[in-house]
Design a protein around this motif. Structure first.
Motif, PDB file in Angstrom:
ATOM      1  N   ASN A 271       0.830  -1.194   0.000  1.00 10.29           N
ATOM      2  CA  ASN A 271       0.000   0.000   0.000  1.00 10.29           C
ATOM      3  C   ASN A 271       0.870   1.251   0.000  1.00 10.29           C
ATOM      4  OD1 ASN A 271      -1.278   2.286   1.702  1.00 10.29           O
ATOM      5  ND2 ASN A 271      -3.076   1.051   1.166  1.00 10.29           N
ATOM      6  N   TYR A 272       1.888   1.269   0.861  1.00 15.05           N
ATOM      7  CA  TYR A 272       2.761   2.439   0.960  1.00 15.05           C
ATOM      8  C   TYR A 272       3.600   2.611  -0.307  1.00 15.05           C
ATOM      9  CZ  TYR A 272       6.190   5.756   2.735  1.00 15.05           C
ATOM     10  OH  TYR A 272       6.988   6.851   2.898  1.00 15.05           O
ATOM     11  N   GLU A 273       4.087   1.518  -0.868  1.00 17.57           N
ATOM     12  CA  GLU A 273       4.886   1.604  -2.093  1.00 17.57           C
ATOM     13  C   GLU A 273       4.064   2.158  -3.254  1.00 17.57           C
ATOM     14  OE1 GLU A 273       6.402  -2.353  -2.536  1.00 17.57           O
ATOM     15  OE2 GLU A 273       8.205  -1.936  -1.346  1.00 17.57           O
ATOM     16  N   GLU A 279       2.938   9.353  -5.916  1.00 19.94           N
ATOM     17  CA  GLU A 279       3.466  10.689  -5.601  1.00 19.94           C
ATOM     18  C   GLU A 279       4.598  11.067  -6.551  1.00 19.94           C
ATOM     19  OE1 GLU A 279       3.011  12.290  -1.114  1.00 19.94           O
ATOM     20  OE2 GLU A 279       4.681  10.928  -1.478  1.00 19.94           O
ATOM     21  N   THR A 280       5.523  10.126  -6.747  1.00 16.62           N
ATOM     22  CA  THR A 280       6.663  10.389  -7.633  1.00 16.62           C
ATOM     23  C   THR A 280       6.193  10.684  -9.047  1.00 16.62           C
ATOM     24  OG1 THR A 280       8.083   8.959  -6.297  1.00 16.62           O
ATOM     25  CG2 THR A 280       8.806   9.433  -8.546  1.00 16.62           C
ATOM     26  N   ALA A 281       5.238   9.903  -9.539  1.00 19.24           N
ATOM     27  CA  ALA A 281       4.713  10.107 -10.889  1.00 19.24           C
ATOM     28  C   ALA A 281       4.051  11.476 -11.016  1.00 19.24           C
ATOM     29  CB  ALA A 281       3.721   8.999 -11.232  1.00 19.24           C
ATOM     30  N   PHE A 282       3.319  11.887  -9.972  1.00 19.36           N
ATOM     31  CA  PHE A 282       2.659  13.201  -9.985  1.00 19.36           C
ATOM     32  C   PHE A 282       3.695  14.322 -10.013  1.00 19.36           C
ATOM     33  CE2 PHE A 282       0.921  16.955  -7.921  1.00 19.36           C
ATOM     34  CZ  PHE A 282      -0.292  17.126  -8.585  1.00 19.36           C
ATOM     35  N   MET A 283       4.740  14.185  -9.193  1.00 17.94           N
ATOM     36  CA  MET A 283       5.781  15.215  -9.150  1.00 17.94           C
ATOM     37  C   MET A 283       6.459  15.373 -10.504  1.00 17.94           C
ATOM     38  SD  MET A 283       7.470  14.297  -5.437  1.00 17.94           S
ATOM     39  CE  MET A 283       8.920  15.308  -5.717  1.00 17.94           C
ATOM     40  N   GLU A 284       6.753  14.251 -11.142  1.00 16.47           N
ATOM     41  CA  GLU A 284       7.432  14.299 -12.442  1.00 16.47           C
ATOM     42  C   GLU A 284       6.524  14.870 -13.525  1.00 16.47           C
ATOM     43  OE1 GLU A 284       8.736  10.309 -13.066  1.00 16.47           O
ATOM     44  OE2 GLU A 284      10.440  10.471 -11.674  1.00 16.47           O
ATOM     45  N   ALA A 285       5.249  14.460 -13.477  1.00 14.12           N
ATOM     46  CA  ALA A 285       4.311  14.917 -14.505  1.00 14.12           C
ATOM     47  C   ALA A 285       4.006  16.402 -14.399  1.00 14.12           C
ATOM     48  CB  ALA A 285       3.021  14.112 -14.422  1.00 14.12           C
ATOM     49  N   HIS A 286       3.995  16.925 -13.179  1.00 11.38           N
ATOM     50  CA  HIS A 286       3.617  18.319 -12.965  1.00 11.38           C
ATOM     51  C   HIS A 286       4.796  19.209 -12.577  1.00 11.38           C
ATOM     52  CE1 HIS A 286      -0.186  16.102 -12.581  1.00 11.38           C
ATOM     53  NE2 HIS A 286      -0.762  17.203 -13.001  1.00 11.38           N
ATOM     54  N   SER A 292       5.539  21.097  -2.124  1.00 13.56           N
ATOM     55  CA  SER A 292       4.602  21.966  -2.833  1.00 13.56           C
ATOM     56  C   SER A 292       3.173  21.736  -2.368  1.00 13.56           C
ATOM     57  CB  SER A 292       4.683  21.727  -4.347  1.00 13.56           C
ATOM     58  OG  SER A 292       4.209  20.420  -4.662  1.00 13.56           O
ATOM     59  N   GLU A 293       2.357  22.764  -2.491  1.00  9.22           N
ATOM     60  CA  GLU A 293       0.943  22.653  -2.136  1.00  9.22           C
ATOM     61  C   GLU A 293       0.225  21.699  -3.077  1.00  9.22           C
ATOM     62  OE1 GLU A 293      -0.546  23.871   0.567  1.00  9.22           O
ATOM     63  OE2 GLU A 293       1.456  24.574   1.156  1.00  9.22           O
ATOM     64  N   GLU A 294       0.689  21.668  -4.327  1.00  9.02           N
ATOM     65  CA  GLU A 294       0.066  20.767  -5.304  1.00  9.02           C
ATOM     66  C   GLU A 294       0.233  19.307  -4.885  1.00  9.02           C
ATOM     67  OE1 GLU A 294       1.497  24.383  -7.691  1.00  9.02           O
ATOM     68  OE2 GLU A 294       2.179  23.168  -5.997  1.00  9.02           O
ATOM     69  N   LEU A 295       1.429  18.967  -4.436  1.00  5.73           N
ATOM     70  CA  LEU A 295       1.662  17.577  -4.027  1.00  5.73           C
ATOM     71  C   LEU A 295       0.881  17.254  -2.755  1.00  5.73           C
ATOM     72  CD1 LEU A 295       3.107  14.911  -4.590  1.00  5.73           C
ATOM     73  CD2 LEU A 295       4.970  15.710  -3.105  1.00  5.73           C
ATOM     74  N   LYS A 296       0.810  18.217  -1.834  1.00  3.48           N
ATOM     75  CA  LYS A 296       0.040  17.994  -0.604  1.00  3.48           C
ATOM     76  C   LYS A 296      -1.429  17.708  -0.935  1.00  3.48           C
ATOM     77  CE  LYS A 296       2.985  20.891   2.335  1.00  3.48           C
ATOM     78  NZ  LYS A 296       3.086  22.167   3.081  1.00  3.48           N
ATOM     79  N   ALA A 297      -1.968  18.467  -1.883  1.00  3.97           N
ATOM     80  CA  ALA A 297      -3.368  18.268  -2.274  1.00  3.97           C
ATOM     81  C   ALA A 297      -3.545  16.909  -2.942  1.00  3.97           C
ATOM     82  CB  ALA A 297      -3.806  19.383  -3.216  1.00  3.97           C
TER      83      ALA A 297
END
Length: 394
Positions: A271-273, A279-286, A292-297
């Motif tokens: 689950n954690y992995e 999260e990593t995919a979101f950071m790279e894509a955006h 960042s507030e975007e990642l927190k959201a």
């Protein structure tokens, strides 16, 4: 067919559970409970709270410790792997020991330092919670055996040889780079000097190869201060496999079970992995940073949709059971990692008030009070005393 009288004489399961819960509280209050890994100093260095009183944050404070029956929490003197080679590891370690000493000085009616097994027992008799210390990550030794003596004098009674990365002592289980192929040459000397001085060797966090080298060198039993059982978490090197547990026990040592869900449950790990991968995919894509507030959201939304999967008290008990069936009840104890594993603690084991829940679980599984006492502190005090006795004779 059983008679009505016979049926009525059989105890109700809920009644047994209630009786065991009451007995667990009694055992917790009359038996020394030692926990070899609690991360209070680093927590307080980051954000100070008066743990002599009830605190809103964290897993440890005095009222909860008293409620749970905790007598000897080893204060973890933790230094991040990132400080290796910077000259700051020793500085931080001394600073964290200062924190522990300040807690005792501020509340001498509640806390006391403990440099030996005798002092732990004396403190219990005097109604005080002992603060023995363990160093998590040997980085503060900084390649100088004089620093080993320095930290011994300051109260450090075990050293976890490495942490998240390889250091000048040992390779790490978390680090894919294994420059020493186990222990460094300095690390091999350090193990021998720890034996002579009376410092327990902690094999949590080190690589498998380093573990086997420690076992070949050490003349005293060693501890895994906060590790769990790899049988339940295949591929997670941070935990110990059955062969390692057998060798640890053969040499008289102990594994102190870590309560963190991602140490206990394969489902929690997966689950954690999945969460960290998303999260990593979101950071790279955006193209956003970790803070960042975007990642927190994104993370908040993800966890609302897919909550973290916590381990249970029964999962933790399974780890104890496995060790006991494998090598006997004399080779296991508690290394909770309270204040060190964030919000990942299992249901029923959320803070230092929860040791009676663990004890009740042992009672429900048929463990005797004598065996429970060994798990709570007897095994740890035996190993620590053996290390003290070896040092006194060498």
């Amino acid at each position: 067919m059983l008679s009505l009288t016979a049926c009525q004489s059989q105890p109700d399961a809920n009644e047994i559970a209630r009786e065991n819960s009451a007995k667990a509280n009694e055992i917790a209050q009359k038996t020394i409970i030692a926990d070899t890994h609690i991360d209070v100093p680093y927590r307080l260095d980051d954000s100070f709270e008066d743990v002599s009183q009830h605190t809103e944050k964290g897993d440890f404070d005095y009222p909860r410790a008293v409620s749970g029956g905790l007598n000897a929490p080893f204060m973890s003197i933790y230094t991040p792997a990132s400080l290796e080679g910077t000259g700051q590891s020793k500085v931080l370690a001394d600073q964290l020991i200062d924190v522990v000493e300040a807690l005792v000085k501020a509340s001498p009616d509640k806390f006391a330092l403990a440099y030996s097994t005798d002092e732990v027992q004396d403190n219990v008799k005097n109604g005080l919670i002992s603060f023995p210390m363990g160093m998590e990550n040997g980085s503060p030794i900084e390649g100088d055996l004089a620093n080993l003596s320095h930290f011994y004098e300051r109260g450090v009674r075990y050293i976890t040889l490495a942490h998240a990365k390889a250091n000048h002592i040992s390779d790490s289980s978390y680090d894919t780079k294994r420059p020493a192929h186990g222990l460094t040459e300095f690390g091999k000397v350090l193990v021998q000097e720890m034996n002579k001085l009376g410092v327990m060797i902690d094999v949590s966090h080190i690589s498998d190869e380093a573990f086997y080298q420690v076992m070949a060198i050490s003349q005293t039993p060693v501890i895994a201060s906060h590790s769990s059982v790899r049988y339940f978490t295949p591929g997670f090197e941070r935990n110990m496999n059955d062969d390692m547990i057998r060798l640890l026990a053969e040499k008289g040592g102990i594994i102190q079970i870590n309560f963190g869900s991602t140490f206990i449950s394969q489902q929690s790990i997966e689950n954690y992995e999945a969460y960290t991968k998303a999260e990593t995919a979101f950071m790279e894509a955006h193209q956003v940073a970790e803070d960042s507030e975007e990642l927190k959201a994104f993370s908040s939304d993800y966890r609302q949709r897919i909550p973290f999967e916590f381990a249970t008290l029964n999962d933790v008990l399974d780890h104890f059971d496995h060790v006991i069936k494998l090598v006997g009840v004399e080779h296991v104890g508690i290394g909770s990692d309270f204040d060190g594993v964030g919000d990942s603690l299992p249901e029923g084991l959320k803070d230092v008030a929860a040791y009676p829940n663990l004890i009740a679980g042992f009672l429900n599984r048929g463990y005797s009070e004598a065996d429970i006492e060994k798990i709570l502190s007897g095994n740890l005090l035996r190993v620590w005393k053996q290390v003290e006795d070896y040092a006194a004779s060498h």
